[in-house]
Structure formats: C-alpha cells, structure tokens
Design a protein around this motif. Structure first.
Motif, PDB file in Angstrom:
ATOM      1  N   ALA A 179      47.216   7.201  25.372  1.00 37.27           N
ATOM      2  CA  ALA A 179      48.373   8.032  25.902  1.00 37.27           C
ATOM      3  C   ALA A 179      49.105   7.517  26.703  1.00 37.27           C
ATOM      4  O   ALA A 179      50.663   7.712  26.552  1.00 37.27           O
ATOM      5  CB  ALA A 179      47.560   8.727  26.413  1.00 37.27           C
ATOM      6  N   HIS A 180      48.514   6.387  27.348  1.00 41.08           N
ATOM      7  CA  HIS A 180      49.417   5.810  28.236  1.00 41.08           C
ATOM      8  C   HIS A 180      49.662   3.902  29.228  1.00 41.08           C
ATOM      9  O   HIS A 180      50.070   3.576  29.269  1.00 41.08           O
ATOM     10  CB  HIS A 180      49.557   6.099  29.545  1.00 41.08           C
ATOM     11  CG  HIS A 180      49.445   8.062  30.025  1.00 41.08           C
ATOM     12  ND1 HIS A 180      50.750   8.057  30.074  1.00 41.08           N
ATOM     13  CD2 HIS A 180      48.862   8.180  29.928  1.00 41.08           C
ATOM     14  CE1 HIS A 180      50.637   9.343  30.032  1.00 41.08           C
ATOM     15  NE2 HIS A 180      49.773   9.856  30.125  1.00 41.08           N
ATOM     16  N   ASP A 220      43.416  18.783  36.592  1.00 43.77           N
ATOM     17  CA  ASP A 220      42.302  17.103  35.601  1.00 43.77           C
ATOM     18  C   ASP A 220      41.543  18.449  36.642  1.00 43.77           C
ATOM     19  O   ASP A 220      40.717  18.592  37.501  1.00 43.77           O
ATOM     20  CB  ASP A 220      41.832  15.703  36.671  1.00 43.77           C
ATOM     21  CG  ASP A 220      43.322  15.361  36.504  1.00 43.77           C
ATOM     22  OD1 ASP A 220      44.109  14.911  35.963  1.00 43.77           O
ATOM     23  OD2 ASP A 220      43.161  13.647  37.001  1.00 43.77           O
ATOM     24  N   TRP A 268      44.778  16.451  33.016  1.00 43.69           N
ATOM     25  CA  TRP A 268      43.890  16.791  32.183  1.00 43.69           C
ATOM     26  C   TRP A 268      42.862  17.350  31.905  1.00 43.69           C
ATOM     27  O   TRP A 268      42.244  17.127  33.466  1.00 43.69           O
ATOM     28  CB  TRP A 268      43.104  14.706  31.366  1.00 43.69           C
ATOM     29  CG  TRP A 268      44.243  14.100  31.251  1.00 43.69           C
ATOM     30  CD1 TRP A 268      45.573  14.267  31.413  1.00 43.69           C
ATOM     31  CD2 TRP A 268      44.274  13.076  30.281  1.00 43.69           C
ATOM     32  NE1 TRP A 268      46.252  12.726  30.505  1.00 43.69           N
ATOM     33  CE2 TRP A 268      45.563  12.325  30.096  1.00 43.69           C
ATOM     34  CE3 TRP A 268      42.604  12.027  30.067  1.00 43.69           C
ATOM     35  CZ2 TRP A 268      45.126  11.092  29.153  1.00 43.69           C
ATOM     36  CZ3 TRP A 268      42.886  10.959  29.198  1.00 43.69           C
ATOM     37  CH2 TRP A 268      43.855  10.496  28.678  1.00 43.69           C
ATOM     38  N   LEU A 279      43.599   6.339  37.271  1.00 41.74           N
ATOM     39  CA  LEU A 279      44.126   5.698  36.367  1.00 41.74           C
ATOM     40  C   LEU A 279      45.577   6.840  36.394  1.00 41.74           C
ATOM     41  O   LEU A 279      44.906   7.801  36.717  1.00 41.74           O
ATOM     42  CB  LEU A 279      43.550   5.358  35.253  1.00 41.74           C
ATOM     43  CG  LEU A 279      42.467   4.600  34.611  1.00 41.74           C
ATOM     44  CD1 LEU A 279      41.617   4.835  33.357  1.00 41.74           C
ATOM     45  CD2 LEU A 279      43.086   3.163  34.730  1.00 41.74           C
ATOM     46  N   HIS A 311      47.236   8.634  34.560  1.00 40.10           N
ATOM     47  CA  HIS A 311      47.647   9.224  32.974  1.00 40.10           C
ATOM     48  C   HIS A 311      48.628  10.274  33.625  1.00 40.10           C
ATOM     49  O   HIS A 311      47.937  10.988  32.242  1.00 40.10           O
ATOM     50  CB  HIS A 311      45.849   9.775  33.054  1.00 40.10           C
ATOM     51  CG  HIS A 311      45.676  10.669  34.105  1.00 40.10           C
ATOM     52  ND1 HIS A 311      45.140   9.725  35.483  1.00 40.10           N
ATOM     53  CD2 HIS A 311      45.293  12.266  34.380  1.00 40.10           C
ATOM     54  CE1 HIS A 311      44.381  11.484  36.143  1.00 40.10           C
ATOM     55  NE2 HIS A 311      44.565  12.127  35.399  1.00 40.10           N
ATOM     56  N   LEU A 324      38.959   9.444  35.961  1.00 33.09           N
ATOM     57  CA  LEU A 324      40.350   9.557  35.798  1.00 33.09           C
ATOM     58  C   LEU A 324      40.998   9.305  37.334  1.00 33.09           C
ATOM     59  O   LEU A 324      42.346   8.817  37.428  1.00 33.09           O
ATOM     60  CB  LEU A 324      40.418  11.419  35.230  1.00 33.09           C
ATOM     61  CG  LEU A 324      40.211  11.931  34.532  1.00 33.09           C
ATOM     62  CD1 LEU A 324      39.815  14.047  34.252  1.00 33.09           C
ATOM     63  CD2 LEU A 324      41.319  11.704  33.469  1.00 33.09           C
ATOM     64  N   LEU A 338      46.709   0.929  29.870  1.00 35.23           N
ATOM     65  CA  LEU A 338      46.413   0.691  30.963  1.00 35.23           C
ATOM     66  C   LEU A 338      46.881  -0.358  31.415  1.00 35.23           C
ATOM     67  O   LEU A 338      47.515  -0.950  30.884  1.00 35.23           O
ATOM     68  CB  LEU A 338      44.558  -0.084  30.579  1.00 35.23           C
ATOM     69  CG  LEU A 338      44.107   0.644  29.432  1.00 35.23           C
ATOM     70  CD1 LEU A 338      42.654   0.083  29.216  1.00 35.23           C
ATOM     71  CD2 LEU A 338      42.979   2.249  31.114  1.00 35.23           C
ATOM     72  N   TRP A 398      42.867  -2.847  35.130  1.00 28.38           N
ATOM     73  CA  TRP A 398      41.892  -2.038  34.887  1.00 28.38           C
ATOM     74  C   TRP A 398      40.752  -3.438  35.126  1.00 28.38           C
ATOM     75  O   TRP A 398      39.677  -1.824  35.267  1.00 28.38           O
ATOM     76  CB  TRP A 398      42.588  -1.876  33.085  1.00 28.38           C
ATOM     77  CG  TRP A 398      42.395  -2.573  31.988  1.00 28.38           C
ATOM     78  CD1 TRP A 398      42.450  -3.177  31.038  1.00 28.38           C
ATOM     79  CD2 TRP A 398      40.602  -3.271  31.688  1.00 28.38           C
ATOM     80  NE1 TRP A 398      41.908  -4.178  30.573  1.00 28.38           N
ATOM     81  CE2 TRP A 398      40.869  -3.994  30.780  1.00 28.38           C
ATOM     82  CE3 TRP A 398      39.268  -2.873  31.725  1.00 28.38           C
ATOM     83  CZ2 TRP A 398      39.846  -4.506  29.938  1.00 28.38           C
ATOM     84  CZ3 TRP A 398      38.094  -3.023  31.224  1.00 28.38           C
ATOM     85  CH2 TRP A 398      38.333  -4.095  30.340  1.00 28.38           C
ATOM     86  N   VAL A 424      42.980   7.186  27.728  1.00 29.79           N
ATOM     87  CA  VAL A 424      44.071   6.696  29.080  1.00 29.79           C
ATOM     88  C   VAL A 424      44.914   5.518  28.416  1.00 29.79           C
ATOM     89  O   VAL A 424      46.167   5.260  28.240  1.00 29.79           O
ATOM     90  CB  VAL A 424      43.857   6.667  30.252  1.00 29.79           C
ATOM     91  CG1 VAL A 424      45.296   5.859  31.468  1.00 29.79           C
ATOM     92  CG2 VAL A 424      43.008   7.476  30.885  1.00 29.79           C
ATOM     93  N   GLU A 425      44.388   4.499  28.107  1.00 34.09           N
ATOM     94  CA  GLU A 425      44.804   3.401  27.019  1.00 34.09           C
ATOM     95  C   GLU A 425      46.539   3.322  25.687  1.00 34.09           C
ATOM     96  O   GLU A 425      46.705   3.347  26.111  1.00 34.09           O
ATOM     97  CB  GLU A 425      43.833   2.447  26.497  1.00 34.09           C
ATOM     98  CG  GLU A 425      44.755   0.946  25.712  1.00 34.09           C
ATOM     99  CD  GLU A 425      43.626   0.153  25.291  1.00 34.09           C
ATOM    100  OE1 GLU A 425      43.726  -1.048  26.083  1.00 34.09           O
ATOM    101  OE2 GLU A 425      42.572   0.626  25.224  1.00 34.09           O
TER     102      GLU A 425
END
Length: 269
Positions: A111-112, A47, A80, A74, A76, A71, A114, A118, A108-109
């Motif tokens: 991509a993966h 990151d 990143w 969460l 992820h 970051l 939440l 959250w 993030v939601e």
C-alpha cells in the motif's frame, strides 16, 4: 487487502551459546508453509483489530496483540480495520504471531512501501518477525534476526504436514531448560542438505516439559516421511514427504488414530 500469514517452521535450529544479554546465539534454517492464518484490511476511521477462527480465543488483549503493534510501528496512512482469521495454534513453534506481523508488513509494503529500517522495526516485535516478513527460506543467525537467503531451495513445493497435540509450550522455559552444550554449527548446502544433516537443539528440553511431543514425533515417523522434527520450541512437529499422496495418507491416518490432535497440510514455499 488480503494476505496470508505463512506458518514458519525451523528445518534446523542449533543453539550455540547463552549470551550475556540473556538471549541465545542461534543458527537456524527458516522455511515457510503455503498455509497459515489469514488477514484482511479495509479502510477505517481508526486502526482496529478483530479476530475469529479456532484459536482467536487465545488473543485476549487486542491492543497488546502483535498485529496491532505491527500497525503501530509502521506508517500506513489512515486507519486500517484488520480482521485476523486465527488458524494457527498459539505458543506452538510456528511463529503464528510473528507470521501475522509479517503479513501486516507485506500489506503495508504493497500500500505505501516500507521504511528503510523495517528490519529493525520488525526485530523489535520479535526475533522471528524479520524472517516472517520475507516468508521464504533463509538462514537466521544471532538471535535469529540476522538473515541470509539460501541460494538452493531444493525443497520448494515439498509436501509437509504440521501436527500439534493441542498443548501450548511457552518459549522461555524451553530455552531456560537447554543444557548449555554447543553441539556444533549448522551444516551448509541446499535446504535439503541442511535439513537432513541438522537438528533442533530445543527438542530435548521441550520433550522434558511436554512429553506428548515425543508421541507426535513417533506417530509422524511411523508414516514414513523423509524427515520428521519438532519446529522451534514446540510443541508443533512437522513431517516432509516425497509426494502429496504420502502426506495426505499420513494426515488421514493421524486424524483417525489421534482425532484430538491439530494438523495442517501444505507445501513448502
């Protein structure tokens, strides 16, 4: 990935009482402008956060920045590399850092997904962060983290102008200067009804700490909006107009008469 970090404004902000935990019991109507900071992310070994833009100089601690904290809170996947275009002023009543964190949550939601908790993770980052994750009109109670969406968004698409005298106003001293008087509950109804009948209880203490806010409000009201008010704990003020032309004319006039002030135009989401 790319994501906008939408500027937050408080159409109304009623402070009801000081709590035993040191925070304040609030009732506020959050709204969001279709303009703000910009974030992008690409895969990286670890990151990493880099920032540029007019107000990036205020982000002097990349590891303590709320984007990095979002970051970290969460899952992820791999690293990143996040780039932040910092276009919103800091300590300005626009939830700039919270908006940036909200944008990370939405990336993030996508991509993966939440985690179910959250909202709790977001609230630990800041009272405005849960609302900024949603970035659509909602009513906040408690410290602002307990959210209920507004059924009648009759201000969607409303032209808005944000103006700041380029003076930071830290939130803590403004809340500390609140006089402790409960002036009543926030009204109910549509966004327009609440906004017009509501108030910002932090405006008087913020004016005491930063009198230039009064100059901004006076200048905005001279441009004939249907509402002009300070956002959050200041110093940014907003004005709502009936037409984009009226907003743009106001922006041009203020750019001419107050070239040192920061401004941003947009529409309510």
């Amino acid at each position: 990935m790319q994501e906008a970090a939408y500027a937050k404004i408080n159409l109304a902000l009623h402070v009801r009482r000081r709590r035993d935990d040191g925070y304040h019991e609030l009732e506020t109507l959050f709204a969001f402008v279709d303009n703000g900071d910009r974030l992008s992310a690409v895969p990286g070994a670890v990151d990493r956060l880099s920032a540029h833009g007019e107000f990036a100089v205020a982000l002097d601690d990349p590891f303590g920045n709320i984007v990095a904290k979002a970051l970290n809170t969460l899952p992820h996947g791999a690293g990143w590399a996040v780039t932040l275009d910092k276009r919103l002023p800091v300590a300005a009543g626009l939830g700039g850092g919270s908006a940036d964190a909200g944008a990370v949550f939405r990336m993030v939601e996508r991509a993966h997904g939440l985690p179910e908790d959250w909202p709790l993770r977001a609230a630990k980052l800041g009272a405005d962060v849960p609302a900024c994750v949603l970035s659509r009109p909602c009513i906040g109670t408690g410290t602002g983290t307990e959210l209920a969406e507004v059924a009648d968004n009759d201000l969607a698409g409303c032209p808005v102008l944000l103006v700041n005298p380029r003076l930071p106003v830290p939130t803590g001293p403004v809340f500390a200067a609140w006089d402790g008087i409960d002036r009543g509950a926030m009204p109910q109804g549509s966004l327009r009804t609440i906004a017009l009948a509501g108030r910002n209880d932090l405006e008087p203490p913020a004016l005491g700490l930063c009198p230039q806010i009064g100059e901004v409000l006076a200048a905005l009201r001279d441009t004939a909006p249907f509402l002009a008010r300070m956002s959050g704990s200041g110093a940014t003020c907003f004005a709502l107009y009936d037409t984009p032309g009226a907003r743009d004319a106001a922006a041009q006039e203020l750019a001419r008469s107050q070239p040192g002030w920061w401004q941003m135009a947009g529409k309510l989401r």
